[in-house]
Design a protein around this motif. Structure first.
Motif, PDB file in Angstrom:
ATOM      1  N   HIS A   1       0.822  -1.215   0.000  1.00  0.00           N
ATOM      2  CA  HIS A   1       0.000   0.000   0.000  1.00  0.00           C
ATOM      3  C   HIS A   1       0.857   1.266   0.000  1.00  0.00           C
ATOM      4  O   HIS A   1       0.532   2.235  -0.685  1.00  0.00           O
ATOM      5  CB  HIS A   1      -0.975  -0.020   1.188  1.00  0.00           C
ATOM      6  N   ASP A   2       1.971   1.267   0.749  1.00  0.00           N
ATOM      7  CA  ASP A   2       2.825   2.460   0.778  1.00  0.00           C
ATOM      8  C   ASP A   2       3.418   2.768  -0.597  1.00  0.00           C
ATOM      9  O   ASP A   2       3.695   3.923  -0.909  1.00  0.00           O
ATOM     10  CB  ASP A   2       3.979   2.285   1.775  1.00  0.00           C
TER      11      ASP A   2
ATOM     12  N   LEU B   1       1.969   2.510  -3.458  1.00  0.00           N
ATOM     13  CA  LEU B   1       0.958   2.947  -4.435  1.00  0.00           C
ATOM     14  C   LEU B   1       1.201   4.384  -4.909  1.00  0.00           C
ATOM     15  O   LEU B   1       1.740   5.204  -4.165  1.00  0.00           O
ATOM     16  CB  LEU B   1      -0.440   2.878  -3.801  1.00  0.00           C
TER      17      LEU B   1
ATOM     18  N   CYS C   1      -0.767   6.818  -5.108  1.00  0.00           N
ATOM     19  CA  CYS C   1      -1.402   7.825  -4.248  1.00  0.00           C
ATOM     20  C   CYS C   1      -0.710   7.948  -2.891  1.00  0.00           C
ATOM     21  O   CYS C   1      -1.098   8.786  -2.072  1.00  0.00           O
ATOM     22  CB  CYS C   1      -2.888   7.533  -4.065  1.00  0.00           C
ATOM     23  N   MET C   2       0.318   7.114  -2.654  1.00  0.00           N
ATOM     24  CA  MET C   2       1.083   7.220  -1.399  1.00  0.00           C
ATOM     25  C   MET C   2       2.531   7.592  -1.747  1.00  0.00           C
ATOM     26  O   MET C   2       2.765   8.676  -2.207  1.00  0.00           O
ATOM     27  CB  MET C   2       1.016   5.906  -0.642  1.00  0.00           C
TER      28      MET C   2
ATOM     29  N   SER D   1      -4.498   2.624  13.589  1.00  0.00           N
ATOM     30  CA  SER D   1      -4.458   4.045  13.241  1.00  0.00           C
ATOM     31  C   SER D   1      -3.599   4.884  14.172  1.00  0.00           C
ATOM     32  O   SER D   1      -3.243   6.009  13.848  1.00  0.00           O
ATOM     33  CB  SER D   1      -5.879   4.612  13.234  1.00  0.00           C
ATOM     34  N   THR D   2      -3.254   4.357  15.351  1.00  0.00           N
ATOM     35  CA  THR D   2      -2.421   5.156  16.261  1.00  0.00           C
ATOM     36  C   THR D   2      -0.954   4.767  16.154  1.00  0.00           C
ATOM     37  O   THR D   2      -0.099   5.458  16.702  1.00  0.00           O
ATOM     38  CB  THR D   2      -2.878   5.004  17.732  1.00  0.00           C
TER      39      THR D   2
ATOM     40  N   ILE E   1      -0.249   2.593  10.905  1.00  0.00           N
ATOM     41  CA  ILE E   1      -0.954   3.431   9.928  1.00  0.00           C
ATOM     42  C   ILE E   1      -0.837   4.906  10.314  1.00  0.00           C
ATOM     43  O   ILE E   1      -0.648   5.768   9.457  1.00  0.00           O
ATOM     44  CB  ILE E   1      -2.426   2.994   9.800  1.00  0.00           C
ATOM     45  N   GLY E   2      -0.906   5.186  11.597  1.00  0.00           N
ATOM     46  CA  GLY E   2      -0.733   6.559  12.077  1.00  0.00           C
ATOM     47  C   GLY E   2       0.619   7.122  11.657  1.00  0.00           C
ATOM     48  O   GLY E   2       0.726   8.300  11.294  1.00  0.00           O
TER      49      GLY E   2
ATOM     50  N   GLN F   1       2.355   6.293   9.002  1.00  0.00           N
ATOM     51  CA  GLN F   1       2.308   6.583   7.563  1.00  0.00           C
ATOM     52  C   GLN F   1       1.537   7.884   7.310  1.00  0.00           C
ATOM     53  O   GLN F   1       1.909   8.680   6.439  1.00  0.00           O
ATOM     54  CB  GLN F   1       1.678   5.400   6.806  1.00  0.00           C
ATOM     55  N   VAL F   2       0.475   8.107   8.083  1.00  0.00           N
ATOM     56  CA  VAL F   2      -0.285   9.366   7.976  1.00  0.00           C
ATOM     57  C   VAL F   2       0.608  10.555   8.316  1.00  0.00           C
ATOM     58  O   VAL F   2       0.681  11.532   7.558  1.00  0.00           O
ATOM     59  CB  VAL F   2      -1.517   9.354   8.917  1.00  0.00           C
TER      60      VAL F   2
ATOM     61  N   LEU G   1       3.087  11.101   5.476  1.00  0.00           N
ATOM     62  CA  LEU G   1       2.457  11.764   4.327  1.00  0.00           C
ATOM     63  C   LEU G   1       2.232  13.242   4.616  1.00  0.00           C
ATOM     64  O   LEU G   1       2.517  14.104   3.782  1.00  0.00           O
ATOM     65  CB  LEU G   1       1.087  11.129   4.026  1.00  0.00           C
ATOM     66  N   GLU G   2       1.712  13.529   5.812  1.00  0.00           N
ATOM     67  CA  GLU G   2       1.396  14.922   6.149  1.00  0.00           C
ATOM     68  C   GLU G   2       2.647  15.752   6.412  1.00  0.00           C
ATOM     69  O   GLU G   2       2.598  16.985   6.368  1.00  0.00           O
ATOM     70  CB  GLU G   2       0.450  14.967   7.363  1.00  0.00           C
TER      71      GLU G   2
ATOM     72  N   LYS H   1      -4.635  11.755  17.962  1.00  0.00           N
ATOM     73  CA  LYS H   1      -3.656  11.963  16.899  1.00  0.00           C
ATOM     74  C   LYS H   1      -3.232  10.657  16.243  1.00  0.00           C
ATOM     75  O   LYS H   1      -3.150   9.651  16.933  1.00  0.00           O
ATOM     76  CB  LYS H   1      -2.419  12.679  17.484  1.00  0.00           C
ATOM     77  N   PRO H   2      -2.940  10.618  14.919  1.00  0.00           N
ATOM     78  CA  PRO H   2      -3.118  11.745  13.998  1.00  0.00           C
ATOM     79  C   PRO H   2      -4.599  11.943  13.676  1.00  0.00           C
ATOM     80  O   PRO H   2      -5.292  10.998  13.300  1.00  0.00           O
ATOM     81  CB  PRO H   2      -2.336  11.328  12.761  1.00  0.00           C
TER      82      PRO H   2
ATOM     83  N   HIS I   1      -8.502   9.615  12.035  1.00  0.00           N
ATOM     84  CA  HIS I   1      -9.628   9.297  12.912  1.00  0.00           C
ATOM     85  C   HIS I   1     -10.903  10.015  12.464  1.00  0.00           C
ATOM     86  O   HIS I   1     -12.002   9.471  12.556  1.00  0.00           O
ATOM     87  CB  HIS I   1      -9.256   9.595  14.362  1.00  0.00           C
TER      88      HIS I   1
ATOM     89  N   GLY J   1      -4.757   8.763  -1.009  1.00  0.00           N
ATOM     90  CA  GLY J   1      -3.819   8.127  -0.082  1.00  0.00           C
ATOM     91  C   GLY J   1      -4.476   7.927   1.273  1.00  0.00           C
ATOM     92  O   GLY J   1      -4.402   6.847   1.871  1.00  0.00           O
TER      93      GLY J   1
ATOM     94  N   LEU K   1      -5.499   4.431   3.475  1.00  0.00           N
ATOM     95  CA  LEU K   1      -5.112   4.239   4.884  1.00  0.00           C
ATOM     96  C   LEU K   1      -6.333   4.131   5.794  1.00  0.00           C
ATOM     97  O   LEU K   1      -6.329   3.377   6.772  1.00  0.00           O
ATOM     98  CB  LEU K   1      -4.212   5.394   5.340  1.00  0.00           C
TER      99      LEU K   1
ATOM    100  N   ALA L   1      -7.080   1.089   8.218  1.00  0.00           N
ATOM    101  CA  ALA L   1      -7.247   1.302   9.654  1.00  0.00           C
ATOM    102  C   ALA L   1      -8.574   0.702  10.136  1.00  0.00           C
ATOM    103  O   ALA L   1      -8.655   0.124  11.227  1.00  0.00           O
ATOM    104  CB  ALA L   1      -7.182   2.788   9.988  1.00  0.00           C
TER     105      ALA L   1
END
Lengths: 293, 293
Positions: free
Chosen positions: A83-84, A86, A88-89, A149-150, A153-154, A156-157, A160-161, B28-29, B33, B108, B112, B116
């Motif tokens: 996925h990373d 891709l 879009c990533m 997500s924390t 995946i968090g 990776q977020v 990206l950001e 966070k992030p 969420h 992206g 994710l 998640a």
């Protein structure tokens, strides 16, 4: 057995177990199973599963019981790479010297391949024999929290950001903890859990895993600057090209190398209570620091 | 309580449980969420979790014990929608009358967000209290098998690969079994497992779930032809536009309606052994067939 022989032996055992766990390439629908196997059998070092097995040994357990979580962490790691990569990533065409999954199978299939690998990781993890202190669901909770997500995946977020922004060293450590150290730590903890490790042992191994993961990631960032695409097997200089925050970008190469050495010492110190049983874990940590970087 | 009241009550209970299980929007992030919650709280009917809860009741269990798997199946369902809507898959801009996840958060982040949600489903599922016949890992194995490459994801693969091709009715049934019926069946089975259902009860509920799922999908395909985008809350006529194989395309509208009625009868027959306890499951099946289509 030398470390080199140990790594080769364990790596072969992991490959055999992955082959047995994964759906056959001909099973229908064949495309997705071929794509899953293409991504899994791409010449990875099997670092995470080997750490899982070595941690089980360090806690007096056996390799066989630790094999389902060992395979699960490798499969989860592979999904995150698919996925990373891709468009879009991170938009990467090469991984371990070969075209990435979406370059071969298309973007839609690469999304589904990652999804299928993630799901397969939990299917395999559910087959772990419960230890006295750890029921089957404990393994699932450990990996799901780390992959979520924390953490993974968090990370990776945040990555990206963070592109194109100036990050502080603290922010960068947070990303590395989430993206790299968390899964290494869980790989080690899951192996130890199959050996019915005590809470105290799990805590020491968590310190080891975090420090090892941070050292590993700093070294990877340094290699991205100093090595060629050919040696890396993935596009070199990528981090600087997309203005990704890295240790070398924030601290420079020399200070980054010192940070890596510091984290490795921290990792080795955490293993002291395990004595001789942790010899393989110790050797693996030293080996990771000795990479040319 | 009327069925309408029952559905409203259970739906509100599921929403409250989802809200409690999911990470807070400010954690966070924050972006991921917020995106997870945007996709989950999008006005869905909560059909799968309600079936899970009603199946627990049909087997003499309680709603509270069935709530973790009920939330897990809804979250897994939502992840599959988020990924299916991506430009590299079905490329849909609208879902339940609102812009799809990638239209709001970018591609992206949508990949994710789906990842998640899928991971979160297993984290929540791991919190299910084991029943005498079903240890915690049994719930994870059930959902991971259903969500994996041979069922839910396999169905999406077959669907993607079938676009623009003439499929037989048998191939179409196989896609519907994988894409729709499998998850409905697991929703029902998981609820029954929390009520410590017998193997025989699980088998009867599997027959019910399959027939219900096939009826449900035929009706959805018919609605795609006969209803407006406004009524559906998603782009109408989409299937024909991408030359997707559907029941109406293969059999025509009238025969499709008859197939739906046949599957619904099959579903109701499978519930006979449960007597009055399955009254809600029965009502839900009848309600699904009574949709204007």
């Amino acid at each position: 057995m030398s470390l080199k022989e140990y790594l080769a032996t364990r790596s072969a055992e992991v490959d055999a177990a992955l082959d047995a766990f994964l759906p056959k390439a001909k099973e229908k629908p064949a495309t997705i199973h071929a794509a899953m196997r293409y991504s899994i059998f791409a010449g990875g070092k099997r670092l995470r599963p080997i750490l899982c097995l070595a941690a089980a040994e360090a806690c007096g357990g056996d390799v066989e019981s630790a094999m389902p979580p060992a395979c699960a962490v490798e499969i989860l790691h592979t999904y995150s790479l698919v996925h990373d990569d891709l468009p879009c990533m991170d938009d990467d065409d090469l991984r371990r010297g070969r075209p990435t999954c979406h370059k071969v199978y298309g973007e839609g299939m690469a999304v589904l391949t990652g999804d299928a690998l993630l799901t397969e990781a939990f299917l395999i993890l559910a087959q772990t024999t419960p230890a006295k202190r750890y029921p089957g669901a404990a393994y699932v909770a450990e990996l799901a929290l780390t992959g979520g997500s924390t953490r993974l995946i968090g990370g990776q977020v945040m990555d990206l950001e963070g592109e194109g922004k100036k990050l502080t060293k603290a922010q960068l450590v947070k990303i590395h903890e989430s993206k790299t150290a968390a899964l290494l730590t869980s790989s080690i903890r899951l192996g130890a859990m199959t050996a019915n490790a005590t809470e105290k042992q799990l805590e020491a191994l968590s310190v080891f895993g975090r420090a090892l993961g941070l050292a590993f990631q700093v070294i990877d960032d340094v290699l991205d600057v100093t090595q060629s695409t050919e040696v890396l097997g993935k596009t070199a200089g990528k981090d600087a090209a997309v203005e990704k925050a890295t240790y070398p970008a924030i601290l420079g190469l020399e200070k980054s190398r010192k940070e890596a050495a510091k984290f490795t010492r921290e990792a080795l110190d955490a293993l002291k209570p395990f004595g001789k049983k942790a010899q393989r874990l110790r050797e693996i940590a030293e080996y990771l620091l000795k990479r040319e970087y």
